[in-house]
Motif scaffolding. Sequence first.
Motif, short mmCIF file in Angstrom:
data_model
loop_
_atom_site.label_atom_id
_atom_site.label_comp_id
_atom_site.label_asym_id
_atom_site.label_seq_id
_atom_site.Cartn_x
_atom_site.Cartn_y
_atom_site.Cartn_z
N ALA A 3 0.79 -1.84 0.16
CA ALA A 3 0.10 -0.03 0.19
C ALA A 3 0.87 1.06 -0.22
O ALA A 3 2.19 1.75 0.82
N THR A 4 0.65 2.40 -0.99
CA THR A 4 1.00 3.58 -1.11
C THR A 4 1.02 4.64 0.56
O THR A 4 -0.15 3.99 1.32
N ILE A 43 -11.42 -8.86 -2.72
CA ILE A 43 -11.63 -10.25 -1.98
C ILE A 43 -11.63 -10.86 -2.38
O ILE A 43 -11.44 -12.15 -1.80
N GLN A 44 -12.12 -11.48 -3.63
CA GLN A 44 -11.87 -13.05 -3.81
C GLN A 44 -10.31 -13.14 -4.34
O GLN A 44 -9.80 -14.52 -4.15
N CYS A 45 -9.75 -11.69 -4.28
CA CYS A 45 -7.97 -12.13 -4.86
C CYS A 45 -7.23 -12.47 -3.06
O CYS A 45 -6.71 -13.53 -2.77
N LEU A 46 -7.88 -11.98 -2.20
CA LEU A 46 -7.34 -11.49 -0.79
C LEU A 46 -7.77 -13.01 -0.62
O LEU A 46 -6.78 -13.84 0.53
N VAL A 47 -8.78 -13.78 -0.79
CA VAL A 47 -9.26 -15.37 -0.02
C VAL A 47 -8.79 -16.29 -0.49
O VAL A 47 -8.28 -16.70 -0.18
N ARG A 48 -8.24 -15.97 -2.36
CA ARG A 48 -7.50 -16.87 -2.99
C ARG A 48 -5.98 -16.80 -2.74
O ARG A 48 -5.12 -18.03 -2.35
N VAL A 49 -5.35 -15.97 -3.14
CA VAL A 49 -4.11 -15.60 -3.12
C VAL A 49 -3.08 -14.91 -1.27
O VAL A 49 -2.22 -14.60 -1.16
N GLY A 50 -4.35 -14.44 -0.45
CA GLY A 50 -3.63 -13.80 0.60
C GLY A 50 -3.11 -12.23 0.15
O GLY A 50 -3.78 -12.40 -0.98
N TYR A 51 -3.14 -11.52 1.06
CA TYR A 51 -2.71 -10.24 1.00
C TYR A 51 -1.27 -10.43 0.02
O TYR A 51 -1.37 -9.15 -0.73
N SER A 52 -0.82 -10.91 0.75
CA SER A 52 1.75 -10.78 0.26
C SER A 52 0.54 -10.73 -1.69
O SER A 52 1.38 -10.35 -2.53
N GLY A 53 -0.04 -11.43 -1.93
CA GLY A 53 -0.61 -12.13 -3.36
C GLY A 53 -1.39 -11.21 -4.04
O GLY A 53 -1.59 -10.97 -5.02
N THR A 54 -1.91 -10.56 -3.50
CA THR A 54 -2.51 -9.92 -3.74
C THR A 54 -2.23 -8.18 -4.84
O THR A 54 -2.18 -7.16 -3.85
N THR A 55 -2.33 -8.11 -5.79
CA THR A 55 -1.75 -7.82 -6.27
C THR A 55 -2.60 -6.15 -7.55
O THR A 55 -3.55 -7.18 -7.74
N VAL A 124 -13.29 -14.31 5.94
CA VAL A 124 -11.33 -14.21 5.38
C VAL A 124 -11.03 -13.12 4.59
O VAL A 124 -9.70 -13.48 5.36
N ALA A 125 -11.36 -13.02 3.81
CA ALA A 125 -10.39 -11.61 3.38
C ALA A 125 -10.41 -10.88 4.43
O ALA A 125 -9.07 -9.86 4.66
N PHE A 126 -11.11 -10.25 5.25
CA PHE A 126 -10.90 -9.47 6.45
C PHE A 126 -10.25 -9.95 7.30
O PHE A 126 -8.93 -9.44 7.65
N GLN A 127 -10.25 -11.00 7.13
CA GLN A 127 -9.08 -11.50 8.47
C GLN A 127 -8.11 -11.87 7.66
O GLN A 127 -6.52 -10.85 8.68
N GLU A 128 -7.77 -11.49 6.64
CA GLU A 128 -6.11 -11.72 5.80
C GLU A 128 -5.88 -10.12 5.11
O GLU A 128 -4.43 -10.33 5.91
N LEU A 129 -5.93 -9.01 5.81
CA LEU A 129 -6.34 -7.70 5.87
C LEU A 129 -5.51 -7.38 7.52
O LEU A 129 -4.62 -6.84 7.75
N ALA A 130 -6.85 -7.84 8.22
CA ALA A 130 -5.99 -7.48 9.99
C ALA A 130 -5.19 -8.26 9.94
O ALA A 130 -4.31 -7.59 11.16
N LEU A 131 -4.80 -9.46 9.62
CA LEU A 131 -3.30 -10.62 10.32
C LEU A 131 -2.18 -9.29 9.24
O LEU A 131 -0.76 -9.57 10.20
N ALA A 132 -2.36 -9.55 8.28
CA ALA A 132 -1.33 -8.24 7.36
C ALA A 132 -0.68 -6.97 8.73
O ALA A 132 0.20 -6.97 8.10
N ALA A 133 -1.54 -6.65 8.98
CA ALA A 133 -1.40 -5.00 9.79
C ALA A 133 -0.53 -5.50 10.35
O ALA A 133 -0.26 -4.31 11.17
N ARG A 134 -0.42 -6.50 11.05
CA ARG A 134 0.30 -6.44 12.54
C ARG A 134 2.10 -6.25 12.52
O ARG A 134 2.40 -5.39 13.09
N THR A 135 1.60 -6.88 10.97
CA THR A 135 2.97 -6.53 10.29
C THR A 135 4.18 -5.51 9.41
O THR A 135 5.02 -5.17 8.66
N ALA A 140 -1.63 -1.16 8.29
CA ALA A 140 -2.06 -0.81 9.67
C ALA A 140 -2.87 1.23 10.05
O ALA A 140 -3.38 1.14 10.78
N LEU A 141 -1.71 2.29 9.20
CA LEU A 141 -2.20 3.20 9.14
C LEU A 141 -2.96 2.86 8.65
O LEU A 141 -4.95 3.96 9.18
#
Length: 218
Positions: A3-4, A43-55, A124-135, A140-141
């Motif tokens: 994210a920018t 949302i579909q990408c977050l579910v399928r490939v996770g936050y790091s893979g969602t480009t 599932v998509a929201f949890q992907e974002l919530a966990l990714a925001a930890r690091t 997180a902003l």
Amino acid sequence: MAATPVSQSSPRTSIRKPAAAAVPTRQSIKSAQTRGRLIEATIQCLVRVGYSGTTTPLVATEAGLSRGAMLHHFENSATLIRATIVELHERRLRAFRRSSEITEHDPATMVGAYWKQVQKPAFVAFQELALAARTDPELALIMRPLQVEYRERFNAEALALFPEWQSEPQHLAEAIALSQTLIEGMAMSLMTGALDETMVPALLGTLEDRIRALRPTA
């Protein structure tokens, strides 16, 4: 999705709905539909490939759009992710309103409706974002201010939708926090194999009993 960075002077996207506007034009409706397609694709990408893979290119492909068309609606990944988080929160609020309107506010019915909600891809998509925001400090902003606003709005709407709890607002807040923590934790534990599915009914029943104990007497 990287994210920018969000500058301190950048206006914060609010979950609150804007004031009534003029009658929408055909172009504005088409634009809103395209934005909706992009958010759903995210949302579909977050579910399928996770936050790091969602480009952004992957989201554009998932939505059936060119990357240029996507950037016309979302100037960067940060604005797309922010809009996606807002939409996920709005879906949770809409589901909460629906469940409060069609039931007699029986704890078993409400808990069951909540449990069904966390089985959906949006959770599932929201949890992907919530966990990714930890690091991810940039994510997180975006995430944390919206989380605070969502919690405040959810609690305010709950108090309005459940007038029988108005004499005990602290108990209502406790019931909500307990429900969210237990049900969402159970859903995550099922996804990771940490919870035996046969335990679900008993755990939900324990939650229902606790909510009944907290509920004010007539």
